[in-house]
Design a protein around this motif. Structure first.
Motif, PDB file in Angstrom:
ATOM      1  N   LEU A  51       0.946  -1.246   0.003  1.00 12.36           N
ATOM      2  CA  LEU A  51       0.139   0.017  -0.019  1.00 12.36           C
ATOM      3  C   LEU A  51       0.789   1.181  -0.037  1.00 12.36           C
ATOM      4  O   LEU A  51       0.554   2.213  -0.725  1.00 12.36           O
ATOM      5  CB  LEU A  51      -0.928  -0.095   1.090  1.00 12.36           C
ATOM      6  N   CYS A  52       1.812   1.141   0.994  1.00 18.75           N
ATOM      7  CA  CYS A  52       2.817   2.407   0.969  1.00 18.75           C
ATOM      8  C   CYS A  52       3.548   2.774  -0.357  1.00 18.75           C
ATOM      9  O   CYS A  52       3.609   3.808  -0.770  1.00 18.75           O
ATOM     10  CB  CYS A  52       3.653   2.400   2.093  1.00 18.75           C
ATOM     11  N   ASN A  53       4.028   1.557  -0.834  1.00 18.95           N
ATOM     12  CA  ASN A  53       4.692   1.726  -2.237  1.00 18.95           C
ATOM     13  C   ASN A  53       3.806   2.151  -3.428  1.00 18.95           C
ATOM     14  O   ASN A  53       4.199   3.083  -4.112  1.00 18.95           O
ATOM     15  CB  ASN A  53       5.366   0.416  -2.810  1.00 18.95           C
ATOM     16  N   GLY A  54       2.484   1.817  -3.421  1.00 19.70           N
ATOM     17  CA  GLY A  54       1.501   2.391  -4.375  1.00 19.70           C
ATOM     18  C   GLY A  54       1.086   3.562  -4.219  1.00 19.70           C
ATOM     19  O   GLY A  54       1.096   4.406  -4.996  1.00 19.70           O
ATOM     20  N   PHE A  55       1.350   4.028  -2.930  1.00 22.10           N
ATOM     21  CA  PHE A  55       0.961   5.379  -2.293  1.00 22.10           C
ATOM     22  C   PHE A  55       2.137   6.463  -2.958  1.00 22.10           C
ATOM     23  O   PHE A  55       2.031   7.445  -3.456  1.00 22.10           O
ATOM     24  CB  PHE A  55       1.175   5.638  -0.895  1.00 22.10           C
ATOM     25  N   VAL A  56       3.387   5.912  -2.722  1.00 23.46           N
ATOM     26  CA  VAL A  56       4.557   6.482  -3.535  1.00 23.46           C
ATOM     27  C   VAL A  56       4.369   6.668  -5.014  1.00 23.46           C
ATOM     28  O   VAL A  56       4.616   7.767  -5.621  1.00 23.46           O
ATOM     29  CB  VAL A  56       5.960   5.995  -2.973  1.00 23.46           C
ATOM     30  N   GLN A  57       4.027   5.653  -5.617  1.00 23.97           N
ATOM     31  CA  GLN A  57       3.995   5.799  -6.974  1.00 23.97           C
ATOM     32  C   GLN A  57       2.725   6.656  -7.500  1.00 23.97           C
ATOM     33  O   GLN A  57       3.198   7.407  -8.486  1.00 23.97           O
ATOM     34  CB  GLN A  57       3.632   4.166  -7.621  1.00 23.97           C
ATOM     35  N   PHE A  58       1.829   6.728  -6.806  1.00 19.66           N
ATOM     36  CA  PHE A  58       0.457   7.664  -6.795  1.00 19.66           C
ATOM     37  C   PHE A  58       0.843   8.971  -6.748  1.00 19.66           C
ATOM     38  O   PHE A  58       1.004   9.988  -7.525  1.00 19.66           O
ATOM     39  CB  PHE A  58      -0.519   7.445  -5.920  1.00 19.66           C
ATOM     40  N   VAL A  59       1.839   9.489  -5.694  1.00 24.56           N
ATOM     41  CA  VAL A  59       2.403  10.765  -5.561  1.00 24.56           C
ATOM     42  C   VAL A  59       3.387  11.035  -6.607  1.00 24.56           C
ATOM     43  O   VAL A  59       3.463  12.119  -7.232  1.00 24.56           O
ATOM     44  CB  VAL A  59       3.482  10.919  -4.236  1.00 24.56           C
ATOM     45  N   ILE A  60       4.312  10.088  -7.037  1.00 29.34           N
ATOM     46  CA  ILE A  60       5.050  10.567  -8.137  1.00 29.34           C
ATOM     47  C   ILE A  60       4.328  11.012  -9.637  1.00 29.34           C
ATOM     48  O   ILE A  60       4.668  11.761 -10.051  1.00 29.34           O
ATOM     49  CB  ILE A  60       6.167   9.284  -8.254  1.00 29.34           C
ATOM     50  N   ARG A  61       3.259  10.023  -9.829  1.00 29.49           N
ATOM     51  CA  ARG A  61       2.409  10.368 -11.050  1.00 29.49           C
ATOM     52  C   ARG A  61       1.818  11.766 -10.924  1.00 29.49           C
ATOM     53  O   ARG A  61       1.548  12.280 -11.832  1.00 29.49           O
ATOM     54  CB  ARG A  61       1.360   9.330 -11.101  1.00 29.49           C
ATOM     55  N   HIS A  62       1.344  12.258  -9.594  1.00 29.96           N
ATOM     56  CA  HIS A  62       0.582  13.564  -9.507  1.00 29.96           C
ATOM     57  C   HIS A  62       1.348  14.676  -9.044  1.00 29.96           C
ATOM     58  O   HIS A  62       0.665  15.731  -8.801  1.00 29.96           O
ATOM     59  CB  HIS A  62      -0.524  13.239  -8.710  1.00 29.96           C
ATOM     60  N   ASP A  63       2.795  14.482  -8.723  1.00 29.24           N
ATOM     61  CA  ASP A  63       3.752  15.434  -8.384  1.00 29.24           C
ATOM     62  C   ASP A  63       4.094  16.041  -9.651  1.00 29.24           C
ATOM     63  O   ASP A  63       5.512  16.079  -9.851  1.00 29.24           O
ATOM     64  CB  ASP A  63       4.788  15.039  -7.289  1.00 29.24           C
ATOM     65  N   ALA A  64       3.453  16.864 -10.256  1.00 26.26           N
ATOM     66  CA  ALA A  64       3.927  17.486 -11.564  1.00 26.26           C
ATOM     67  C   ALA A  64       5.168  18.312 -11.331  1.00 26.26           C
ATOM     68  O   ALA A  64       5.918  18.583 -12.072  1.00 26.26           O
ATOM     69  CB  ALA A  64       2.716  18.519 -12.223  1.00 26.26           C
ATOM     70  N   ARG A  65       5.434  19.146 -10.056  1.00 23.90           N
ATOM     71  CA  ARG A  65       6.604  19.991 -10.030  1.00 23.90           C
ATOM     72  C   ARG A  65       7.814  19.243  -9.392  1.00 23.90           C
ATOM     73  O   ARG A  65       8.760  19.739  -9.361  1.00 23.90           O
ATOM     74  CB  ARG A  65       6.149  21.043  -9.152  1.00 23.90           C
ATOM     75  N   GLY A  66       7.488  17.928  -9.119  1.00 20.06           N
ATOM     76  CA  GLY A  66       8.738  17.004  -8.627  1.00 20.06           C
ATOM     77  C   GLY A  66       9.125  17.574  -7.335  1.00 20.06           C
ATOM     78  O   GLY A  66      10.404  17.477  -6.963  1.00 20.06           O
ATOM     79  N   GLN A  67       8.275  18.037  -6.317  1.00 22.47           N
ATOM     80  CA  GLN A  67       8.527  18.597  -5.210  1.00 22.47           C
ATOM     81  C   GLN A  67       9.035  17.888  -4.079  1.00 22.47           C
ATOM     82  O   GLN A  67       9.655  18.054  -3.014  1.00 22.47           O
ATOM     83  CB  GLN A  67       7.625  19.649  -4.839  1.00 22.47           C
ATOM     84  N   PHE A  68       8.632  16.374  -4.306  1.00 20.19           N
ATOM     85  CA  PHE A  68       8.729  15.439  -3.068  1.00 20.19           C
ATOM     86  C   PHE A  68       9.911  14.453  -3.633  1.00 20.19           C
ATOM     87  O   PHE A  68      10.097  14.129  -4.606  1.00 20.19           O
ATOM     88  CB  PHE A  68       7.320  14.626  -2.748  1.00 20.19           C
ATOM     89  N   ARG A  69      10.690  14.160  -2.500  1.00 25.42           N
ATOM     90  CA  ARG A  69      11.746  13.131  -2.819  1.00 25.42           C
ATOM     91  C   ARG A  69      11.068  12.209  -1.555  1.00 25.42           C
ATOM     92  O   ARG A  69      10.311  12.443  -0.723  1.00 25.42           O
ATOM     93  CB  ARG A  69      12.919  13.599  -2.388  1.00 25.42           C
ATOM     94  N   PHE A  70      11.784  10.802  -1.789  1.00 27.26           N
ATOM     95  CA  PHE A  70      11.428   9.726  -1.145  1.00 27.26           C
ATOM     96  C   PHE A  70      12.452   8.928  -0.315  1.00 27.26           C
ATOM     97  O   PHE A  70      13.463   8.912  -0.697  1.00 27.26           O
ATOM     98  CB  PHE A  70      10.626   8.884  -1.892  1.00 27.26           C
ATOM     99  N   ALA A  71      12.328   8.201   0.919  1.00 23.02           N
ATOM    100  CA  ALA A  71      13.079   7.333   1.337  1.00 23.02           C
ATOM    101  C   ALA A  71      12.266   6.172   2.301  1.00 23.02           C
ATOM    102  O   ALA A  71      11.489   6.577   3.034  1.00 23.02           O
ATOM    103  CB  ALA A  71      14.053   8.199   2.510  1.00 23.02           C
ATOM    104  N   PRO A  72      12.697   5.118   1.979  1.00 24.44           N
ATOM    105  CA  PRO A  72      12.021   4.045   3.096  1.00 24.44           C
ATOM    106  C   PRO A  72      12.159   4.334   4.554  1.00 24.44           C
ATOM    107  O   PRO A  72      13.600   4.643   4.662  1.00 24.44           O
ATOM    108  CB  PRO A  72      12.524   2.691   2.504  1.00 24.44           C
ATOM    109  N   LEU A  73      11.593   4.108   5.477  1.00 27.59           N
ATOM    110  CA  LEU A  73      11.752   4.238   6.916  1.00 27.59           C
ATOM    111  C   LEU A  73      12.832   3.514   7.209  1.00 27.59           C
ATOM    112  O   LEU A  73      13.484   3.568   8.537  1.00 27.59           O
ATOM    113  CB  LEU A  73      10.420   4.035   7.777  1.00 27.59           C
ATOM    114  N   GLN A  74      13.066   2.158   6.655  1.00 24.39           N
ATOM    115  CA  GLN A  74      13.977   1.466   6.872  1.00 24.39           C
ATOM    116  C   GLN A  74      15.728   1.724   6.545  1.00 24.39           C
ATOM    117  O   GLN A  74      16.480   1.033   6.848  1.00 24.39           O
ATOM    118  CB  GLN A  74      13.593  -0.124   6.283  1.00 24.39           C
TER     119      GLN A  74
END
Length: 138
Positions: free
Chosen positions: A16-39
């Protein structure tokens, strides 16, 4: 506005979390978010830098964490703040902030408790494609 991009820390083995990240990537037109696994070590370092060491509660994470402009957001507050930064109609989801936090977070925690059962779990964290590598912290 901070020069440091907003960073989303997520459970890297949760489907679910990985799907959420993919969703954010698709809808983050400005590329403002970066990502890191909590692990990851990167997440540990970022949380330490924000005065929030990686606690046992975050070792088996039940929340997406957003680090934005020097502040830490968790649970529904993180998701709604992320939604506000997305393109298109998704930013309207941020209106969910009018609901009391205890109600939003109760729903969030219910989904979080059941996410592995409903959506499954991976053995390893998400590996970004070469095109997205720059948005993921090592």
């Amino acid at each position: 506005m901070s020069a440091v991009p907003a960073t989303i820390l997520f459970d890297g083995v949760c489907n679910l979390c990985n799907g959420f990240v993919q969703f954010v990537i698709r809808h983050d037109a400005r590329g403002q978010f970066r990502f890191a696994p909590l692990q990851s070590e990167a997440a540990r370092a970022l949380l330490d830098a924000h005065g929030q060491p990686l606690t046992p509660a975050l070792t088996d994470p039940d929340s997406v964490v957003l680090l934005d402009q020097g502040r830490i957001y968790t649970h529904s507050a993180a998701v709604l703040r992320i939604a506000a930064g997305l393109s298109g109609g998704w930013r309207w989801l941020a209106l969910g902030r009018v609901l009391p936090a205890f109600l939003r977070d109760a729903l969030y925690r219910w989904v979080a408790r059941n996410r592995y059962r409903w959506f499954g779990r991976q053995e390893t964290c998400l590996l970004p494609t070469p095109e997205l590598q720059a948005r993921f912290l090592a």
